[in-house]
Design an enzyme around this catalytic site. Structure first.
Site, PDB file in Angstrom:
ATOM      1  N   ASN A   9       0.866  -1.188   0.000  1.00 54.26           N
ATOM      2  CA  ASN A   9       0.000   0.000   0.000  1.00 54.26           C
ATOM      3  C   ASN A   9       0.897   1.230   0.000  1.00 54.26           C
ATOM      4  O   ASN A   9       1.497   1.562   1.014  1.00 54.26           O
ATOM      5  CB  ASN A   9      -0.887  -0.062   1.260  1.00 54.26           C
ATOM      6  CG  ASN A   9      -1.719   1.184   1.464  1.00 54.26           C
ATOM      7  OD1 ASN A   9      -1.804   2.043   0.588  1.00 54.26           O
ATOM      8  ND2 ASN A   9      -2.340   1.278   2.637  1.00 54.26           N
ATOM      9  N   LYS A  11       0.068   4.286  -0.258  1.00 53.69           N
ATOM     10  CA  LYS A  11      -0.579   5.450   0.382  1.00 53.69           C
ATOM     11  C   LYS A  11      -0.386   6.712  -0.472  1.00 53.69           C
ATOM     12  O   LYS A  11      -0.294   6.620  -1.686  1.00 53.69           O
ATOM     13  CB  LYS A  11      -0.071   5.605   1.816  1.00 53.69           C
ATOM     14  CG  LYS A  11      -0.261   4.309   2.617  1.00 53.69           C
ATOM     15  CD  LYS A  11      -0.050   4.472   4.096  1.00 53.69           C
ATOM     16  CE  LYS A  11      -0.241   3.117   4.790  1.00 53.69           C
ATOM     17  NZ  LYS A  11      -0.078   3.195   6.247  1.00 53.69           N
ATOM     18  N   HIS A  95      -9.478   0.846   5.120  1.00 51.26           N
ATOM     19  CA  HIS A  95      -8.190   1.043   5.803  1.00 51.26           C
ATOM     20  C   HIS A  95      -8.396   1.946   7.017  1.00 51.26           C
ATOM     21  O   HIS A  95      -9.190   2.889   6.968  1.00 51.26           O
ATOM     22  CB  HIS A  95      -7.167   1.654   4.842  1.00 51.26           C
ATOM     23  CG  HIS A  95      -5.792   1.653   5.395  1.00 51.26           C
ATOM     24  ND1 HIS A  95      -5.363   2.610   6.290  1.00 51.26           N
ATOM     25  CD2 HIS A  95      -4.756   0.788   5.234  1.00 51.26           C
ATOM     26  CE1 HIS A  95      -4.118   2.336   6.632  1.00 51.26           C
ATOM     27  NE2 HIS A  95      -3.728   1.234   6.010  1.00 51.26           N
ATOM     28  N   GLU A  97      -6.764   4.327   8.197  1.00 50.68           N
ATOM     29  CA  GLU A  97      -6.579   5.768   7.967  1.00 50.68           C
ATOM     30  C   GLU A  97      -7.838   6.377   7.373  1.00 50.68           C
ATOM     31  O   GLU A  97      -8.176   7.525   7.655  1.00 50.68           O
ATOM     32  CB  GLU A  97      -5.358   6.007   7.063  1.00 50.68           C
ATOM     33  CG  GLU A  97      -4.063   5.775   7.839  1.00 50.68           C
ATOM     34  CD  GLU A  97      -2.893   5.289   7.009  1.00 50.68           C
ATOM     35  OE1 GLU A  97      -2.927   5.374   5.766  1.00 50.68           O
ATOM     36  OE2 GLU A  97      -1.923   4.783   7.623  1.00 50.68           O
ATOM     37  N   GLU A 167      -5.228  -5.377  10.735  1.00 48.31           N
ATOM     38  CA  GLU A 167      -4.220  -4.341  10.951  1.00 48.31           C
ATOM     39  C   GLU A 167      -4.508  -3.616  12.262  1.00 48.31           C
ATOM     40  O   GLU A 167      -5.317  -2.684  12.288  1.00 48.31           O
ATOM     41  CB  GLU A 167      -4.260  -3.326   9.809  1.00 48.31           C
ATOM     42  CG  GLU A 167      -3.958  -3.919   8.456  1.00 48.31           C
ATOM     43  CD  GLU A 167      -3.429  -2.859   7.497  1.00 48.31           C
ATOM     44  OE1 GLU A 167      -2.335  -3.074   6.965  1.00 48.31           O
ATOM     45  OE2 GLU A 167      -4.075  -1.826   7.307  1.00 48.31           O
ATOM     46  N   GLY A 173       2.496   2.110  10.898  1.00 55.85           N
ATOM     47  CA  GLY A 173       3.413   3.242  10.763  1.00 55.85           C
ATOM     48  C   GLY A 173       4.121   3.613  12.056  1.00 55.85           C
ATOM     49  O   GLY A 173       4.723   4.677  12.154  1.00 55.85           O
ATOM     50  N   SER A 213       3.484  -2.261  10.343  1.00 52.36           N
ATOM     51  CA  SER A 213       4.942  -2.280  10.507  1.00 52.36           C
ATOM     52  C   SER A 213       5.579  -3.604  10.092  1.00 52.36           C
ATOM     53  O   SER A 213       6.529  -4.075  10.727  1.00 52.36           O
ATOM     54  CB  SER A 213       5.330  -1.911  11.942  1.00 52.36           C
ATOM     55  OG  SER A 213       4.899  -0.588  12.238  1.00 52.36           O
TER      56      SER A 213
HETATM   57  P1  PGA Z   1       2.821   0.203   7.735  1.00 51.34           P
HETATM   58  O1  PGA Z   1       1.338   0.365   7.141  1.00 51.34           O
HETATM   59  O2  PGA Z   1       3.391  -1.042   7.128  1.00 51.34           O
HETATM   60  O3  PGA Z   1       3.542   1.454   7.302  1.00 51.34           O
HETATM   61  O4  PGA Z   1       2.691   0.090   9.204  1.00 51.34           O
HETATM   62  C1  PGA Z   1       0.510  -0.745   6.962  1.00 51.34           C
HETATM   63  C2  PGA Z   1      -0.785  -0.307   6.340  1.00 51.34           C
HETATM   64  O5  PGA Z   1      -1.257   0.789   6.677  1.00 51.34           O
HETATM   65  O6  PGA Z   1      -1.376  -1.018   5.499  1.00 51.34           O
END
Ligand code: PGA
Length: 251
Positions: A9, A11, A95, A97, A167, A173, A213
């Site tokens: 992803n 983003k 997601h 976010e 997740e 992140g 992560s």
């Molecule tokens: P990250 O994000 O690997 O940067 O923690 C995972 C995601 O949001 O799908």
């Protein structure tokens, strides 16, 4: 029984040149990997460029979001048809976010999932608890609610196309990964829930990715967990070397 599936992803990162270059490097480094499904999710405006680079490769391309209507007065939104037309085969739905910053709810996740399935986009549905929910012992309750709501009125046939990504929000992140045991517990719970909601062996066939992560240095221990069928990778998917190491974790 379940084909491993690793997704990147991207983003809201990269410019067009950077997206194309990353795709070119992945195309070269991720050959001869028939046992594993791979997809990347660039910003929507680069889907077409990235798709051109990856055409004929074993790496699929998807969108990070979609709207549940086919067309209309929805300023700033993109329909499933539009995304397919520029080359998306997959879509990420729900997601954290989007839930956190853009008002995504269990209900809109469900509508988007229905539309994706109806349109032939392969969905990855994200679920996961926030830190305060984990700390107050509500992880299972939250994930139960999110999975049930997302799958509301999704048929058994449709379910065959659905991938779930667990997740935990506190791991996204942050550099803080769920331990293989923590992830395994939630993955087992999700699979059990699917087996209650659907007849037959669909729960055994549904892929459940872990996300939060994921890095080259922790992918192996996560994938060693029987219930973890792949990963949804954010930050680490922006580096061709790192993402290649993640996908090639067995080597
Ligand atoms: P990250 O994000 O690997 O940067 O923690 C995972 C995601 O949001 O799908």
């Amino acid at each position: 029984m379940r084909r491993e599936f690793i997704a990147g992803n991207w983003k809201m990162n990269l410019d067009r040149g950077g997206a194309v270059m990353l795709a070119e490097r992945l195309r070269e480094s991720l050959t001869n990997l028939d046992d594993i499904e791979i997809a990347v999710f660039p910003p929507a405006v680069y889907i077409q460029d990235v798709g051109r680079v990856l055409a004929g490769s074993n790496i699929g391309v998807g969108a990070q979001n979609l709207h549940w209507e086919n067309e209309g007065a929805f300023t700033g939104e993109l329909s499933a048809g539009m995304l397919k037309e520029v080359g998306a085969d997959y879509v990420i739905i729900g997601h954290s976010e989007r839930r956190q910053y853009f008002g995504e709810t269990d209900d809109t996740v469900n509508k988007k999932l229905k539309k994706a399935l109806e349109s032939g986009l392969k969905p990855i549905v994200c679920v996961g608890e926030r830190l305060e929910e984990r700390e107050s012992g509500r992880t299972i309750e939250v994930v139960d609610r999110q999975v049930r709501a997302a799958l509301h009125s999704i048929t058994l046939e449709e379910m065959a196309e659905v991938t779930i990504a667990y997740e935990p929000v506190w791991a996204i992140g942050t550099g803080r990964t769920a331990t293989p045991q923590q992830a395994g517990e939630v993955h087992s719970f999700i699979r059990k829930l699917i087996s209650e909601l659907y007849e037959g062996d669909i729960a055994q066939r549904t892929r459940i990715q872990y996300g939060g992560s994921v890095k080259a240095k922790n992918i192996k221990e996560l994938m060693a967990v029987e219930e973890i069928d792949g990963a949804l990778v954010g930050g680490a998917s922006l580096s061709a070397d790192e993402f290649t190491k993640i996908v090639r974790y067995r080597e």
